[in-house]
Design a protein around this motif. Structure first.
Motif, short mmCIF file in Angstrom:
data_model
loop_
_atom_site.label_atom_id
_atom_site.label_comp_id
_atom_site.label_asym_id
_atom_site.label_seq_id
_atom_site.Cartn_x
_atom_site.Cartn_y
_atom_site.Cartn_z
N TYR A 1 55.78 4.64 40.68
CA TYR A 1 54.25 4.62 39.55
C TYR A 1 55.74 3.59 38.82
O TYR A 1 56.19 3.48 38.31
N LEU A 2 54.34 1.80 38.62
CA LEU A 2 54.62 1.32 37.32
C LEU A 2 54.71 1.23 36.32
O LEU A 2 55.53 1.58 35.32
N GLU A 3 53.39 1.84 36.19
CA GLU A 3 52.99 2.01 35.08
C GLU A 3 51.73 3.25 34.24
O GLU A 3 50.53 3.39 35.12
N LYS A 4 51.70 4.00 33.32
CA LYS A 4 50.60 5.08 33.73
C LYS A 4 49.52 4.14 32.45
O LYS A 4 49.70 3.42 31.16
N LEU A 5 48.58 4.92 33.22
CA LEU A 5 47.21 3.75 32.41
C LEU A 5 46.21 4.28 31.89
O LEU A 5 45.41 5.38 32.54
N SER A 6 46.25 5.18 30.20
CA SER A 6 45.49 6.62 29.83
C SER A 6 45.40 6.00 28.40
O SER A 6 44.66 6.78 27.74
N GLY A 7 46.17 4.57 27.93
CA GLY A 7 45.32 4.41 26.70
C GLY A 7 44.34 3.08 26.21
O GLY A 7 43.62 3.15 26.70
N PRO A 8 44.70 2.54 25.58
CA PRO A 8 43.27 1.70 25.13
C PRO A 8 43.13 0.82 25.13
O PRO A 8 42.23 -0.15 25.19
N GLY A 9 44.20 0.11 25.77
CA GLY A 9 44.37 -0.95 26.45
C GLY A 9 43.61 -1.32 27.33
O GLY A 9 43.30 -0.52 27.81
N THR A 10 43.89 -2.80 27.81
CA THR A 10 42.82 -2.70 28.47
C THR A 10 43.07 -3.25 30.05
O THR A 10 44.55 -2.85 30.01
N ILE A 11 42.38 -3.54 31.11
CA ILE A 11 43.49 -3.34 32.33
C ILE A 11 43.31 -4.59 33.10
O ILE A 11 43.31 -4.92 34.35
N TYR A 12 43.43 -5.89 32.41
CA TYR A 12 43.93 -7.07 32.07
C TYR A 12 44.90 -6.91 33.50
O TYR A 12 44.73 -8.21 34.10
N THR A 13 46.13 -6.86 33.19
CA THR A 13 47.25 -6.54 34.90
C THR A 13 46.57 -5.90 35.88
O THR A 13 47.64 -6.26 37.19
N LEU A 14 45.55 -5.34 36.08
CA LEU A 14 45.29 -4.94 37.51
C LEU A 14 44.89 -5.99 37.97
O LEU A 14 43.63 -6.42 37.59
N VAL A 15 44.63 -6.48 39.38
CA VAL A 15 43.98 -7.04 40.39
C VAL A 15 43.38 -6.02 41.15
O VAL A 15 43.16 -5.30 41.18
N ALA A 16 41.78 -7.35 41.77
CA ALA A 16 41.34 -6.82 42.84
C ALA A 16 42.34 -6.03 43.94
O ALA A 16 43.06 -6.61 43.72
N GLN A 17 41.79 -4.94 44.43
CA GLN A 17 41.98 -4.43 45.38
C GLN A 17 43.48 -3.67 45.13
O GLN A 17 44.29 -2.70 46.42
N GLN A 18 44.08 -3.74 43.65
CA GLN A 18 45.25 -2.60 44.08
C GLN A 18 44.88 -1.46 43.32
O GLN A 18 43.96 -1.12 43.31
N LYS A 19 45.70 -0.53 43.60
CA LYS A 19 46.20 1.33 43.88
C LYS A 19 46.21 1.47 43.16
O LYS A 19 47.39 1.11 41.54
N VAL A 20 45.15 2.59 42.46
CA VAL A 20 45.89 3.78 41.42
C VAL A 20 46.20 4.73 41.49
O VAL A 20 44.95 5.34 42.87
N LEU A 21 46.71 5.64 41.01
CA LEU A 21 47.69 7.05 41.83
C LEU A 21 46.78 8.00 40.65
O LEU A 21 47.03 7.83 39.61
N LEU A 22 46.05 8.57 40.84
CA LEU A 22 45.68 10.08 40.12
C LEU A 22 46.44 11.30 40.26
O LEU A 22 46.16 11.87 41.61
N GLU A 23 46.49 11.79 39.35
CA GLU A 23 47.64 13.22 39.82
C GLU A 23 47.80 14.24 38.92
O GLU A 23 47.18 13.72 37.04
N LYS A 24 47.43 15.24 39.29
CA LYS A 24 47.31 16.57 38.31
C LYS A 24 48.73 16.95 38.33
O LYS A 24 49.66 17.02 38.50
N ARG A 25 48.24 17.78 36.85
CA ARG A 25 49.58 18.52 36.82
C ARG A 25 49.92 20.18 37.66
O ARG A 25 49.14 20.59 37.76
N ASP A 26 51.13 20.29 37.92
CA ASP A 26 50.92 21.58 38.80
C ASP A 26 51.22 22.76 38.29
O ASP A 26 51.29 22.85 37.08
N ASP A 27 51.65 23.74 38.73
CA ASP A 27 51.18 25.02 38.63
C ASP A 27 52.87 25.75 37.71
O ASP A 27 53.26 26.30 36.29
N ASP A 28 53.72 24.59 37.52
CA ASP A 28 55.36 24.77 36.93
C ASP A 28 55.45 23.75 35.85
O ASP A 28 55.81 23.90 35.07
#
Length: 249
Positions: A200-227
């Motif tokens: 996990y390198l960087e959380k992507l949730s703010g108003p900033g742009t995605i300039y740091t991301l490049v084509a074909q890069q992976k992003v991971l969506l996770e949800k809060r668990d039961d705990d």
């Protein structure tokens, strides 16, 4: 002939019907390959190219395959006897969607709504799913065409989906786009991460742009668990702990 009344039915006919139409022209369909039609298209395009067109907020711009665009110009200027056929953007697509490594002036040209409508009015569109229209967006005081130039590999659990977006998109817009791609419930709390090599390198949730991301890069969506925790919490904590140990050494 008036461009507003013209339509491109030429490619929709069989060869036999085309020959019949040459001998007995239809009143409700104008052939874009006649001398008069070519002259009108040439004059319209020359007038269009004589004016500098800059993006304006609220406008829509369209991608046109450079291959088709140049063949059209050669044809209406009588440099080629081969008509371009229906407007065809297939060269801009691969098996997933819009190609990633394409550039204006190389594989495509941007045209205004006016020219796009004019082209389709004469020639039609070979594949409706290949219509590439983009809104404009103000970035750092400049109005730019908000084209989808980045394709990311989004992961959610065991599922992987490709998401295409503009390089001017914000991290928040990307987060919402990925949620929508996976059909995440509105009340489900999620986090999106820049994810590479299992880290996990960087959380992507703010108003900033995605300039740091490049084509074909992976992003991971996770949800809060039961705990009430996110899976990344333990990974990030372990990484920080490892860094602190290295400092002690």
């Amino acid at each position: 002939s008036s461009s507003s009344s013209s339509c491109y039915c030429w490619l929709k006919m069989t060869e036999r019907e085309q020959k019949q139409d040459e001998e007995y022209p239809s009143n409700d369909c104008v052939d874009p390959t006649t001398r008069e039609a070519k002259k009108e298209q040439k004059e319209f395009l020359n007038q269009y190219l004589a004016v500098k067109h800059d993006p304006v907020l609220g406008e829509k711009w369209f991608m046109v395959s450079k291959k088709w665009y140049e063949q059209w110009q050669r044809f209406i200027n009588s440099y080629s006897k081969e008509p371009p056929g229906a407007m065809d953007n297939s060269t801009l697509f691969d098996g997933i969607g819009l190609k990633v490594y394409i550039a204006e002036g190389m594989q495509f040209e941007f045209v205004t709504q006016e020219l796009w409508d004019y082209i389709l009015n004469w020639w039609g569109l070979a594949d409706d799913s290949h219509q590439l229209g983009f809104d404009t967006k103000e970035v750092d005081g400049k109005v730019l065409i908000n084209s989808k130039c980045i394709r990311l590999k989004a992961m959610f659990g065991e599922t992987i989906k490709f998401v295409s977006l503009s390089c001017y998109s914000t991290q928040e817009e990307l987060h919402n786009m990925v949620r929508e791609a996976f059909g995440v419930y509105e009340d489900m709390e999620t986090q999106l991460w820049n994810f590479r090599n299992g880290k996990y390198l960087e959380k992507l949730s703010g108003p900033g742009t995605i300039y740091t991301l490049v084509a074909q890069q992976k992003v991971l969506l996770e949800k809060r668990d039961d705990d009430g925790n996110f899976p990344s919490q333990w990974c990030v904590d372990e990484t920080k702990a490892g860094d602190e140990d290295d400092d002690d050494d």
